[in-house]
Design a protein around this motif. Sequence first.
Motif, short mmCIF file in Angstrom:
data_model
loop_
_atom_site.label_atom_id
_atom_site.label_comp_id
_atom_site.label_asym_id
_atom_site.label_seq_id
_atom_site.Cartn_x
_atom_site.Cartn_y
_atom_site.Cartn_z
N ALA A 93 -1.52 -4.82 2.53
CA ALA A 93 -1.95 -3.40 2.80
C ALA A 93 -0.74 -2.64 3.10
O ALA A 93 -0.92 -1.25 2.66
N ARG A 94 0.41 -2.94 3.21
CA ARG A 94 1.73 -2.20 3.29
C ARG A 94 2.12 -1.73 1.80
O ARG A 94 2.36 -0.37 1.56
N PHE A 95 1.81 -2.61 1.06
CA PHE A 95 2.01 -1.89 -0.58
C PHE A 95 1.01 -0.99 -1.00
O PHE A 95 1.46 0.00 -1.22
N ARG A 96 -0.23 -1.53 -0.52
CA ARG A 96 -1.26 -0.53 -0.92
C ARG A 96 -1.15 1.12 -0.22
O ARG A 96 -1.37 1.90 -0.83
N ALA A 97 -0.52 0.98 0.98
CA ALA A 97 -0.26 2.11 1.71
C ALA A 97 0.55 2.98 0.99
O ALA A 97 0.60 4.68 1.05
N HIS A 98 1.43 2.53 0.00
CA HIS A 98 2.44 3.15 -0.78
C HIS A 98 1.90 3.68 -2.11
O HIS A 98 2.62 3.92 -2.82
N GLY A 99 0.62 3.44 -2.32
CA GLY A 99 -0.13 3.63 -3.58
C GLY A 99 0.25 2.55 -4.62
O GLY A 99 0.09 2.95 -5.89
N VAL A 100 0.44 1.35 -4.18
CA VAL A 100 0.88 0.09 -5.11
C VAL A 100 -0.33 -0.85 -5.11
O VAL A 100 -0.74 -1.16 -3.96
#
Length: 242
Positions: free
Chosen positions: A232-239
């Motif tokens: 989720a941390r990666f996804r929060a940065h658009g990754v």
Amino acid sequence: MTTGRIHSWDLSTGVDGPGTRFVLFTSGCPLRCLYCANPDTWHMRDGRGTTVDEVMAEIDKYRAFITAAGGGVTLTGGEPLLQSAFTEEVLRRCKEAGLHTALDTSGFLGVRATDELLAHTDLVLLDIKSFDLATYRKLTGGELTPTLNFATRLDRLGVPMWIRYVLVPGWTDDLERVDALARFVAGLGTAERVDVLPFHRLGAPKYEALGIPFPLRDNPVPGPGLIEDVRARFRAHGVAAY
């Protein structure tokens, strides 16, 4: 005739690049990751000598199958860039044969990858093992900077990347550091995704067979909640993270 030293080869689906892959494990690695699942690939002397022609003959047996399955050939290890001339020749021959090519590397020896080698590489599976300099050094015995430099070079050259991040409780689960890595990856235009790989102890029997201690034998494996938090941390940065 270009020669190299390899540990083995295998067929895999889903974890070594897109589709069904012919995966070639080269011998020799400059790092000593505490969680390494393949300590039997550390030393080149323990591999068997082979030629590029012999490797291509083996790949050709499966060419129709891996092509139909949307796959290709992945070079891993060990560290394929320790034998950069051999690796480059295998990648070139695979491209000439119309096969998708992938290079699985820590990036620690990225300076050994010539532009010609990368021109024959459709995808780099880049292992960023920690985004903290001190932790990276303790975890791998190496330095982080060469990997980050390699990542920015791949981006400049337009080479697609899948970032690999091994999640080890107590080592790589600091969410602030994950956020910092996510920001770095988000700035790489050719980084298509991050694969968050849960630490496991499946390689422990290999350490026993080799008579060497497994440093993380008693380390816990990450639970589903922690794995999803990191993704989720990666996804929060658009990754994209898996």
